[in-house]
Design a protein around this motif. Structure first.
Motif, PDB file in Angstrom:
ATOM      1  N   ALA A 135       0.688  -1.199  -0.116  1.00 43.55           N
ATOM      2  CA  ALA A 135       0.104   0.045  -0.455  1.00 43.55           C
ATOM      3  C   ALA A 135       1.310   1.374   0.110  1.00 43.55           C
ATOM      4  O   ALA A 135       1.897   1.370   0.951  1.00 43.55           O
ATOM      5  N   VAL A 136       0.427   1.945  -0.847  1.00 44.50           N
ATOM      6  CA  VAL A 136       1.380   3.005  -0.990  1.00 44.50           C
ATOM      7  C   VAL A 136       1.436   4.607  -0.148  1.00 44.50           C
ATOM      8  O   VAL A 136      -0.356   4.483   0.444  1.00 44.50           O
ATOM      9  N   ASP A 137       1.946   5.211   0.581  1.00 39.90           N
ATOM     10  CA  ASP A 137       1.667   5.679   1.565  1.00 39.90           C
ATOM     11  C   ASP A 137       1.655   7.488   1.110  1.00 39.90           C
ATOM     12  O   ASP A 137       1.402   8.404   2.001  1.00 39.90           O
ATOM     13  N   ALA A 138       2.251   7.859   0.164  1.00 44.62           N
ATOM     14  CA  ALA A 138       2.929   8.923  -0.370  1.00 44.62           C
ATOM     15  C   ALA A 138       3.035   8.604  -2.098  1.00 44.62           C
ATOM     16  O   ALA A 138       3.178   8.092  -2.293  1.00 44.62           O
ATOM     17  N   VAL A 139       2.868  10.215  -2.454  1.00 44.71           N
ATOM     18  CA  VAL A 139       3.129  10.139  -4.168  1.00 44.71           C
ATOM     19  C   VAL A 139       3.790  10.834  -4.486  1.00 44.71           C
ATOM     20  O   VAL A 139       3.215  12.177  -3.937  1.00 44.71           O
ATOM     21  N   MET A 140       4.640  11.290  -5.223  1.00 43.36           N
ATOM     22  CA  MET A 140       5.319  12.944  -5.853  1.00 43.36           C
ATOM     23  C   MET A 140       4.970  12.121  -7.434  1.00 43.36           C
ATOM     24  O   MET A 140       5.621  11.192  -7.709  1.00 43.36           O
ATOM     25  N   GLY A 141       5.371  13.784  -7.547  1.00 41.85           N
ATOM     26  CA  GLY A 141       5.399  13.605  -9.675  1.00 41.85           C
ATOM     27  C   GLY A 141       6.342  15.230  -9.995  1.00 41.85           C
ATOM     28  O   GLY A 141       5.879  16.086  -9.143  1.00 41.85           O
ATOM     29  N   ILE A 142       6.392  14.933 -11.080  1.00 40.09           N
ATOM     30  CA  ILE A 142       7.314  15.599 -11.941  1.00 40.09           C
ATOM     31  C   ILE A 142       7.042  16.035 -12.690  1.00 40.09           C
ATOM     32  O   ILE A 142       6.343  14.831 -13.574  1.00 40.09           O
ATOM     33  N   HIS A 143       6.371  17.357 -13.482  1.00 38.11           N
ATOM     34  CA  HIS A 143       6.216  17.978 -15.359  1.00 38.11           C
ATOM     35  C   HIS A 143       7.073  18.579 -15.672  1.00 38.11           C
ATOM     36  O   HIS A 143       7.479  20.269 -14.699  1.00 38.11           O
ATOM     37  N   VAL A 144       7.992  18.496 -16.198  1.00 31.30           N
ATOM     38  CA  VAL A 144       8.551  19.516 -17.428  1.00 31.30           C
ATOM     39  C   VAL A 144       8.045  20.778 -17.603  1.00 31.30           C
ATOM     40  O   VAL A 144       6.696  20.470 -18.476  1.00 31.30           O
ATOM     41  N   TRP A 145       7.595  22.266 -17.588  1.00 33.07           N
ATOM     42  CA  TRP A 145       6.630  23.478 -17.851  1.00 33.07           C
ATOM     43  C   TRP A 145       7.632  24.018 -18.334  1.00 33.07           C
ATOM     44  O   TRP A 145       8.705  24.442 -18.067  1.00 33.07           O
ATOM     45  N   THR A 146       7.244  23.984 -19.569  1.00 33.69           N
ATOM     46  CA  THR A 146       7.883  25.440 -21.002  1.00 33.69           C
ATOM     47  C   THR A 146       7.572  27.193 -20.380  1.00 33.69           C
ATOM     48  O   THR A 146       8.623  28.095 -20.473  1.00 33.69           O
ATOM     49  N   PRO A 147       6.322  27.448 -19.504  1.00 33.47           N
ATOM     50  CA  PRO A 147       5.971  28.703 -19.353  1.00 33.47           C
ATOM     51  C   PRO A 147       6.524  28.794 -18.072  1.00 33.47           C
ATOM     52  O   PRO A 147       6.673  30.349 -17.743  1.00 33.47           O
ATOM     53  N   LEU A 148       7.454  27.967 -17.731  1.00 36.20           N
ATOM     54  CA  LEU A 148       7.900  28.808 -16.410  1.00 36.20           C
ATOM     55  C   LEU A 148       9.606  28.418 -17.183  1.00 36.20           C
ATOM     56  O   LEU A 148       9.967  27.312 -17.728  1.00 36.20           O
ATOM     57  N   SER A 149      10.385  29.675 -16.276  1.00 38.23           N
ATOM     58  CA  SER A 149      11.803  30.412 -16.582  1.00 38.23           C
ATOM     59  C   SER A 149      13.039  28.617 -16.541  1.00 38.23           C
ATOM     60  O   SER A 149      12.592  27.946 -15.485  1.00 38.23           O
ATOM     61  N   SER A 150      13.710  27.881 -16.488  1.00 35.65           N
ATOM     62  CA  SER A 150      15.051  27.029 -15.985  1.00 35.65           C
ATOM     63  C   SER A 150      15.665  27.778 -14.937  1.00 35.65           C
ATOM     64  O   SER A 150      15.719  29.217 -14.617  1.00 35.65           O
ATOM     65  N   GLY A 151      15.708  26.714 -14.356  1.00 31.45           N
ATOM     66  CA  GLY A 151      16.159  27.327 -13.240  1.00 31.45           C
ATOM     67  C   GLY A 151      15.408  27.430 -12.534  1.00 31.45           C
ATOM     68  O   GLY A 151      15.569  28.230 -11.312  1.00 31.45           O
ATOM     69  N   ARG A 152      13.818  27.317 -12.720  1.00 29.03           N
ATOM     70  CA  ARG A 152      13.395  27.590 -11.487  1.00 29.03           C
ATOM     71  C   ARG A 152      12.179  25.802 -11.049  1.00 29.03           C
ATOM     72  O   ARG A 152      11.987  25.112 -12.559  1.00 29.03           O
ATOM     73  N   ILE A 153      11.261  26.699  -9.982  1.00 34.66           N
ATOM     74  CA  ILE A 153      10.548  25.583  -9.834  1.00 34.66           C
ATOM     75  C   ILE A 153       9.220  25.955  -9.566  1.00 34.66           C
ATOM     76  O   ILE A 153       9.366  26.685  -8.150  1.00 34.66           O
ATOM     77  N   GLY A 154       8.016  25.280 -10.065  1.00 31.64           N
ATOM     78  CA  GLY A 154       7.022  25.693  -9.112  1.00 31.64           C
ATOM     79  C   GLY A 154       6.443  24.995  -7.570  1.00 31.64           C
ATOM     80  O   GLY A 154       5.851  23.155  -9.001  1.00 31.64           O
ATOM     81  N   ILE A 155       5.959  25.126  -6.614  1.00 32.44           N
ATOM     82  CA  ILE A 155       5.620  24.255  -5.624  1.00 32.44           C
ATOM     83  C   ILE A 155       4.560  24.903  -5.494  1.00 32.44           C
ATOM     84  O   ILE A 155       5.308  25.520  -4.666  1.00 32.44           O
ATOM     85  N   THR A 156       3.094  24.113  -5.244  1.00 35.09           N
ATOM     86  CA  THR A 156       2.255  25.136  -4.505  1.00 35.09           C
ATOM     87  C   THR A 156       1.332  23.894  -3.461  1.00 35.09           C
ATOM     88  O   THR A 156       1.197  23.004  -4.245  1.00 35.09           O
ATOM     89  N   ALA A 157       0.812  24.669  -2.965  1.00 31.59           N
ATOM     90  CA  ALA A 157      -0.232  23.075  -1.772  1.00 31.59           C
ATOM     91  C   ALA A 157      -1.605  23.820  -2.626  1.00 31.59           C
ATOM     92  O   ALA A 157      -2.070  25.363  -2.872  1.00 31.59           O
ATOM     93  N   GLY A 158      -2.410  23.051  -2.583  1.00 30.08           N
ATOM     94  CA  GLY A 158      -3.723  22.723  -2.638  1.00 30.08           C
ATOM     95  C   GLY A 158      -4.329  22.724  -3.716  1.00 30.08           C
ATOM     96  O   GLY A 158      -2.921  22.114  -5.119  1.00 30.08           O
TER      97      GLY A 158
END
Length: 408
Positions: free
Chosen positions: A153-176
């Motif tokens: 049984a899985v307790d938590a999950v993580m995923g990543i999507h490359v995102w061209t609207p966001l500049s290289s060298g930055r990462i978008g991580i938001t709650a909700g």
């Protein structure tokens, strides 16, 4: 050796994997070659990959000590797009292209599996590597129905999507809420055909369609709070055969997107409101309508604790908190099905670089990414997993799991 240095050693292999996947794109549930490449790579790491939901691939990495189960997920499918990029890794499958970055997602997770396999002694728990087919049309549900969140049984999950609207060298991580729910509609408006010179003898579905398209826009401006993002879009209209003939029917297709939980039990009820207005507009014009609604994706909502962990991880990987930004989009992603059932976090890895021409939007025939960011994506998988086990995963017990919405 530092993990960052270890990841850099695999940079060439990482890019080679991404480009190989890019050359050989496959549509949802047709990812046969892709699945073979993924499974072969995982097997070479000493793991025991298995097939799930046809072309899906799952492998477990058991740590040196017992603990919770963390799922890391990458999607596999490509899009029915004719690639226009003039690059040596251009798609070799006519009419199919990795125009959303799933090729990068698989490559990053494979290298992360490689690195994490070498740090098994630091893991108090289990990592479940999941390569999911058919993300573009809700393949996650098929994986869940096949038991991907169970055994163990899985307790938590993580995923990543490359995102061209966001500049290289930055990462978008938001709650909700970070990605929208998606309902797709298909509609036929039926009238009575006739001559455009004698329209009173006909029942015109064209003018009914025009009125309907305009009127349903009042839903998000007059019936739902403007603080609750709602977008109703028509992507296809067809009807008629000649300029002087009133057709007897008009077909329409489109989508309803929203950044909140929809459905008949919600306060907003965007799709139910859409159906009500559509039927009444058609009735006003003496037409009838047939409406088919496909509930494709639910909103993707990031768990606060998992988000805090990911933001802390990113500050380390990117060398400071300034690189970590908020990012919310009304586009949809079926990772939401996983994060609805267990605490999850979905991150947007900036891959837009104007100098390299990688700022073109996803699903475009000239879409491409800044490959220099791929090592950062690997680092987020690796450090994110290790941080999870060091902080939130100190005891198993299943206390981090959320119940299925239906209570089962």
């Amino acid at each position: 050796m530092q993990i960052s240095d270890q990841i850099q050693q695999y940079r060439d292999e990482l890019i080679a994997l991404r480009r190989d996947f890019h050359r050989h794109p496959e549509l949802g549930f047709e990812e046969h070659r892709t699945a073979e490449v993924v499974a072969s790579y995982l097997k070479d790491l000493g793991l025991n990959p298995r097939r799930v939901a046809g072309t899906g691939v799952v492998a477990l990495l058991e740590g040196s000590r017992p603990g919770p189960v963390l799922m890391l997920r990458a999607d596999m499918d490509a899009l029915p797009v004719i690639e226009e990029n003039d690059v040596d890794y251009r798609s070799e499958n006519p009419g199919v292209m990795h125009a959303c970055g799933h090729d990068a997602h698989m490559a990053m997770l494979l290298i992360a599996a490689n690195v994490l396999s070498q740090h098994r002694d630091e893991i108090a728990g289990t990592i479940k590597f999941v390569f999911q087919p058919n993300e573009e049309i809700a393949g996650a549900l098929r994986m869940i129905e096949a038991g991907v969140l169970e055994s163990p049984a899985v307790d938590a999950v993580m995923g990543i999507h490359v995102w061209t609207p966001l500049s290289s060298g930055r990462i978008g991580i938001t709650a909700g809420p970070v990605m929208g729910g998606l309902d797709v509609f298909k509609m036929t408006i039926v009238g009575k055909g006739g001559h455009t010179g004698v329209p009173e003898d006909a029942i015109d579905p064209v003018i009914a369609a025009a009125n309907l398209i305009q009127t349903v826009q009042t839903i998000q401006t007059r019936e739902i709070s403007n603080l609750k993002s709602t977008v109703i879009m028509f992507g296809k209209i067809s009807g008629g055969t000649k300029s002087n003939i009133i057709p007897d029917r008009v077909d329409l297709e489109g989508s309803i997107r929203f950044l909140y939980k929809g459905g008949p039990d919600s306060i907003e009820q965007p799709t139910e409101r859409f159906t009500r207005i559509a039927e009444q507009v058609c009735q006003t014009h003496r037409c009838t309508c047939q409406i088919e609604i496909i509930h494709e994706n639910i909103p993707l909502i990031n768990d606060p604790q998992m988000t805090a962990l990911a933001r802390d991880t990113a500050a380390t990987v990117f060398g400071g908190k300034d690189a970590v930004v908020d990012n919310v989009t009304i586009a949809s992603e079926d990772f939401s099905e996983f994060s609805e059932r267990v605490p999850g976090v979905f991150m947007f890895l900036g891959a837009g670089n104007a100098r390299k021409g990688t700022t073109i939007s996803h699903h475009n025939p000239r879409f491409d990414i800044d490959e220099d960011v791929l090592t950062d994506g690997v680092a987020m998988h690796v450090h994110g997993a290790l941080n999870y086990f060091n902080t939130m995963g100190k005891s198993k017990g299943g206390e981090h799991r959320l119940p299925h919405p239906s209570g089962t």
